[in-house]
Design a protein around this motif. Sequence first.
Motif: not given
Lengths: 500, 98, 110
Positions: A250-255, A257-263, A265-267
């Motif tokens: 999951l950590r890889a997926m969350l990371t 996602a954060r890259a997809r949001f242009g760096g 934060a995740i909400g």
Amino acid sequence: MKTGFRQSMAWLHAWGGLIFGWLLFAMAATGTASVFKSEISDWMRPEVRMRTDPVDAVAAAIRYLSVAAPASSGWYMDAPDDRLAATIATYDVKDANGADEYRLAALDPVTGRPDAIRDTLGGEFFYRFHFELQLPYPWGRILASAAGMLMLVVLISGIATHRRIFADFFTMRPGKGKRSWLDAHNVLGVLALPFHLMISFTGVLTLITLTLPWAITANYGADTARAFADLDPGYYTRPRAGRPAPLGDLRAMLTDARARFGGDAIGRVTVENPNDAGAVLLVYRNDSNGVGYDGGVAAYDAVTGRLLSAYAEQRPAKSLYNLLYGLHMGRFAPSFSRWLYFLCGLALSATIATGLLLWTIGREKEGGLGNAFVARFTVGATGGLPLAMAGFFLANRILPVTLTGRQDAEVHVFFLVWGLATLFGLLRRPARAWIEIVALTACAWLALPLVSAVTVGLPYDIVGLGFDGVALALGGAFVAAIPPMLRKLRTVPKLRERRT
Amino acid sequence: MARPEPRSLAYRLAVASRVVAALIGGYGAAAAVAMASARWLPLSRAEAATAATLIAMLALPAVVIWVFAARSAWRAWAGPIAVIVLAVLAAWAAGGPR
Amino acid sequence: MTPLISLLFALAGLASLALAMPRHAAQAKLGALWVARAPWLRGCGWAALGFSLLVRLARPDWRTGLIEWIGEAGLAAAIVVVVLMRRPQLLRGLPAVVLLMVPIAALLLR
């Protein structure tokens, strides 16, 4: 209901305002508190002091939930951010009778565990009450929507009634009885009028798919699944596969996602069908990055880590809706906006309260049971609410940390105080009851920093200092209201009091 | 409209009539406007539904204000009824769910 | 930074607009010379208010800026109301003092 446009509008303003006035005051006050929902949540959980990277915090939370609620249908998490230290997790568990029961728990950002964190709803309580009114779904939301719509009508009729919006723009004549209350009502209403109109319009809008689904029905008929997929394409869902499967990295997926949001934060992060081959991880971008809620969402196969879909809203009408939604939530970036929201919310609460008082003052001489009831009910239902809010915070500091059902106990204190205040107001002479309730409210808010310092220690960060500052300011404002009320009590002839 | 004495039965009935007109007429007009605009707006059906809902949200307070501002009970009822009839006809003319 | 500057301009503008109104001019014990110049004061007031909005709109985050400006203008008006209620004579100097604070604020907070 009288001849002439302005008279009709004045009638509508007075009666429309009265009918939901008490409810609207409670909604406005708890909504105002919800501006600082995250900060209140932090203050109410003084045990959480560490801050970590949101990705680490969510990964830790998921480790804990895999053990604590493996059979849950979904885990819903709010990742910590600049404002919120803990991960807030909501999940369902089977209770003793096998029925679904939803739980809200704050998880430590480092360990992912709820141990040693006091069990409380935090700011979530005011936020939920603001639109669910502690009533079962969907009735609370429907009632709140109706009140919001009436509020919009009352505002419009109020503008139509107000003869001299510009001439009286800066006018506040203190010490002149009803005239002064009317001035205060007008000034508070007019100066923040754009906010009042915006907040009631957008407030009704947040629940519109529940209350006014007819546009969707017209275009989709009974095919609601298709409608929801079209209206919210970012939300990826699939049924349980029925085969158990462990969660992937999951950590890889969350990371990712954060890259997809242009760096950014995740909400919100949700895991649906955990520990099943059909598990889905949804990651939303943190909503503090812009006014509109169109930051994007990414969906992953939570077992394999494969990206299932990624979506950012581009469609104009939905973007406009998201913008209006975001305006209501007021979670966009700078803290300066939040303070302005808070002040405008206070102004709205005060406009409603002064409106209710004006209703009574205007009818004191008429007498009658109905008018007496309104006068007396307003004391506790309106005046008792800030007291109940202070009671809620005090309960958070005073109740034993290890108490079982502590979360509910705090909420019970809130409603108990509110109910007792209402009863008290009904039994006492209003002029006296007001002073007593306001004095008690002032004491409660002023005592809050002290009680907090004794039970959990002095504030150590900006949230703690800010909370104490607001508590002292509110307490001070209530203290300042006492002398004029005492003066009035002495001058008002007893004769008139006896008749009500 | 002739103004009956407050607290008289006629006055109370007049008030009740307008409140009912505002509640049913207001919500009905909003629902009908939502359906008509959802079908007629030249947008994708999801976008049309969203835009139509926003438009309907403006119609609701407008109808309520109309009902209470109208000079006679007849006009108070005629406003929302006209909106509902026209909008329902428009929605019907546009055909079923697209 | 920008919020403070635009708040100061809004305050100066709204104070001038209040002074241009006969009732508040009397409260502030404004001399007859100034009362006669009400249209001029009103023009300056609107200009300052407009400039405070412009300060927010000229930035890339203008969407947030516009929303905040509406709140700011209300806050500035509330300050004017409180001044008129407590110390009405202070209103006379308010526009000038507030405008003087703009460069100071700009220097201090840069």
